[in-house]
Motif scaffolding. Structure first.
Motif, PDB file in Angstrom:
ATOM      1  N   LYS A   1      -6.033  -1.474  -6.507  1.00 39.99           N
ATOM      2  CA  LYS A   1      -7.012  -0.156  -5.297  1.00 39.99           C
ATOM      3  C   LYS A   1      -8.410   0.236  -6.794  1.00 39.99           C
ATOM      4  N   SER A   2      -8.557  -1.460  -7.302  1.00 41.48           N
ATOM      5  CA  SER A   2     -10.069  -0.122  -8.863  1.00 41.48           C
ATOM      6  C   SER A   2     -10.652  -1.451  -8.333  1.00 41.48           C
ATOM      7  N   ALA A   3     -10.222  -2.607  -7.147  1.00 41.40           N
ATOM      8  CA  ALA A   3     -11.035  -3.611  -6.834  1.00 41.40           C
ATOM      9  C   ALA A   3     -11.785  -3.381  -5.566  1.00 41.40           C
ATOM     10  N   GLY A   4     -10.968  -2.001  -4.805  1.00 42.43           N
ATOM     11  CA  GLY A   4     -11.409  -1.291  -3.575  1.00 42.43           C
ATOM     12  C   GLY A   4     -10.458  -0.868  -2.744  1.00 42.43           C
ATOM     13  N   ASP A   5     -10.989  -0.632  -0.953  1.00 38.66           N
ATOM     14  CA  ASP A   5     -10.355   0.430  -0.356  1.00 38.66           C
ATOM     15  C   ASP A   5      -8.848  -0.758   0.065  1.00 38.66           C
ATOM     16  N   VAL A   6      -7.326  -0.199   0.293  1.00 41.82           N
ATOM     17  CA  VAL A   6      -6.372  -1.222   0.523  1.00 41.82           C
ATOM     18  C   VAL A   6      -4.975  -0.283   1.540  1.00 41.82           C
ATOM     19  N   LEU A   7      -4.574  -0.865   2.499  1.00 37.86           N
ATOM     20  CA  LEU A   7      -3.963  -0.420   3.325  1.00 37.86           C
ATOM     21  C   LEU A   7      -2.914  -1.640   3.606  1.00 37.86           C
ATOM     22  N   LEU A   8      -2.073  -1.149   2.887  1.00 36.24           N
ATOM     23  CA  LEU A   8      -0.753  -1.792   2.488  1.00 36.24           C
ATOM     24  C   LEU A   8       0.247  -1.902   3.953  1.00 36.24           C
ATOM     25  N   CYS A   9       1.284  -2.819   4.232  1.00 37.20           N
ATOM     26  CA  CYS A   9       2.211  -2.330   5.456  1.00 37.20           C
ATOM     27  C   CYS A   9       3.330  -2.975   4.661  1.00 37.20           C
ATOM     28  N   GLY A  10       4.738  -2.646   5.630  1.00 32.75           N
ATOM     29  CA  GLY A  10       5.731  -4.021   5.124  1.00 32.75           C
ATOM     30  C   GLY A  10       6.945  -2.991   5.193  1.00 32.75           C
ATOM     31  N   ASP A  11       7.711  -3.988   5.030  1.00 36.30           N
ATOM     32  CA  ASP A  11       9.275  -3.047   4.486  1.00 36.30           C
ATOM     33  C   ASP A  11       9.156  -2.796   3.079  1.00 36.30           C
ATOM     34  N   ILE A  12       9.751  -1.301   2.984  1.00 39.76           N
ATOM     35  CA  ILE A  12       9.247  -1.256   1.487  1.00 39.76           C
ATOM     36  C   ILE A  12      10.977  -1.520   1.149  1.00 39.76           C
ATOM     37  N   ASN A  13      11.608  -1.055   1.723  1.00 42.32           N
ATOM     38  CA  ASN A  13      13.339  -0.901   1.543  1.00 42.32           C
ATOM     39  C   ASN A  13      13.405   0.610   0.560  1.00 42.32           C
ATOM     40  N   ILE A  14      12.363   1.401   0.491  1.00 44.34           N
ATOM     41  CA  ILE A  14      12.918   2.066  -0.498  1.00 44.34           C
ATOM     42  C   ILE A  14      12.783   3.637   1.005  1.00 44.34           C
ATOM     43  N   ALA A  15      13.941   4.401   1.004  1.00 45.46           N
ATOM     44  CA  ALA A  15      13.560   5.831   1.320  1.00 45.46           C
ATOM     45  C   ALA A  15      13.372   6.693   1.009  1.00 45.46           C
ATOM     46  N   HIS A  16      12.188   7.278   0.529  1.00 48.38           N
ATOM     47  CA  HIS A  16      11.469   7.949  -0.450  1.00 48.38           C
ATOM     48  C   HIS A  16      12.291   9.925  -1.230  1.00 48.38           C
ATOM     49  N   LYS A  17      12.425  10.102   0.436  1.00 52.51           N
ATOM     50  CA  LYS A  17      12.986  11.753   0.199  1.00 52.51           C
ATOM     51  C   LYS A  17      14.342  12.048   1.250  1.00 52.51           C
ATOM     52  N   GLU A  18      14.928  12.240   0.794  1.00 47.90           N
ATOM     53  CA  GLU A  18      15.637  13.278   1.481  1.00 47.90           C
ATOM     54  C   GLU A  18      15.483  13.127   3.211  1.00 47.90           C
ATOM     55  N   ILE A  19      14.470  13.526   3.520  1.00 53.60           N
ATOM     56  CA  ILE A  19      13.544  13.679   5.101  1.00 53.60           C
ATOM     57  C   ILE A  19      14.445  11.915   5.909  1.00 53.60           C
TER      58      ILE A  19
END
Length: 267
Positions: free
Chosen positions: A149-167
């Motif tokens: 992020k410090s080097a420029g803009d970023v778009l990361l796509c993928g399978d993170i294997n984490i559900a962040h919130k209850e929703i």
């Protein structure tokens, strides 16, 4: 330079040959028509990649990182517009050997740059050892994402294997102690969004419940929509701000793998 507007699709294939046999290439060509395609879980080696598999969706360029272990992991990134630079792996021997990272770098006007990443985070569900490996990955990858992020803009796509919130999963109460919804994993996501400054683009566009991208093969999980949202577009704010309203699309009409494709348009 990468021209906009831009359509980006991400999909865990659960085997590129398997997904191809279920019609993913035809769907990509005829319906999704992405400019960039990020895929995870190739479950293939270089020798397995036929010309058709190297040009999914009719996209002319691609790069891959394969796992050293046959039939395991692996990621790919396909593009319509040739990047200025491609990076295979993020510089961590343990996880680069598992095939988890490909990055395409596009130089932008005014000296800026945009990194588009296809990433596949480890799962910790099979054993304590794998969960420990997942925590090591998260710690190192957080630092990498901050540097990116410090080097420029970023778009990361993928399978993170984490559900962040209850929703983000149907049966959240029953999964509080399970990998993918552990407090430490969810705290990592919160820190990435609140401290590192990344944006969960899908949730920015669609705050509704019951939006999932992965379903267990057990029982009737997919038919009953008992799923998890573990596939993401994570972007720096300037890129997230370009996401078109109502463009986030989880495609479930056909089944190419145990995950569904996630597509978002960027203006």
């Amino acid at each position: 330079m990468l021209p906009f507007p831009l359509r980006v699709t991400s999909l865990n294939l659960n085997g590129v040959r398997s997904a191809a046999g279920k019609g993913v290439d035809e769907w990509l060509r005829e319906h999704a028509r992405p400019d960039v395609l990020c895929v995870q879980e190739l479950k293939a080696l270089d020798a397995d990649m036929t010309p058709a598999l190297r040009t999914l969706g009719g996209l002319p360029g691609a790069a891959f990182q394969y796992a050293q272990k046959a039939g395991y992991s692996g990621v790919g990134l396909y593009w319509k517009h040739e990047p200025d630079e491609v990076r295979i792996g993020f510089g961590h021997d343990e996880f680069d050997a598992e095939g988890r990272y490909v990055e395409a770098i596009y130089k932008q006007p005014g000296g800026g740059r945009l990194s588009i990443v296809s990433a596949y985070f480890p799962s910790g569900s099979s054993s304590e050892e794998r969960q420990d490996a997942k925590f090591r990955f998260l710690a190192d990858f957080y630092e990498h994402l901050c540097a990116l992020k410090s080097a420029g803009d970023v778009l990361l796509c993928g399978d993170i294997n984490i559900a962040h919130k209850e929703i983000d999963l149907k049966n959240w109460k029953g999964n509080l102690k399970n990998s993918g919804f552990l407090p430490e994993e969810r705290a990592w996501m919160t820190r990435l969004l609140e401290e590192a400054g990344y944006v969960d683009v899908f949730r920015q566009l669609d705050p509704a419940p019951d939006r999932y991208t992965w379903w267990s093969n057990r029982g009737q999980a997919r038919a009953k929509n008992v799923g998890w949202r573990i596939d993401y577009h994570l972007a720096t704010p300037a890129i997230a701000a370009q996401a078109k309203p109502r463009s986030a699309w989880i495609y479930t009409e056909q089944r190419f793998s145990d995950h569904a494709p996630l597509t978002i348009d960027y203006a």
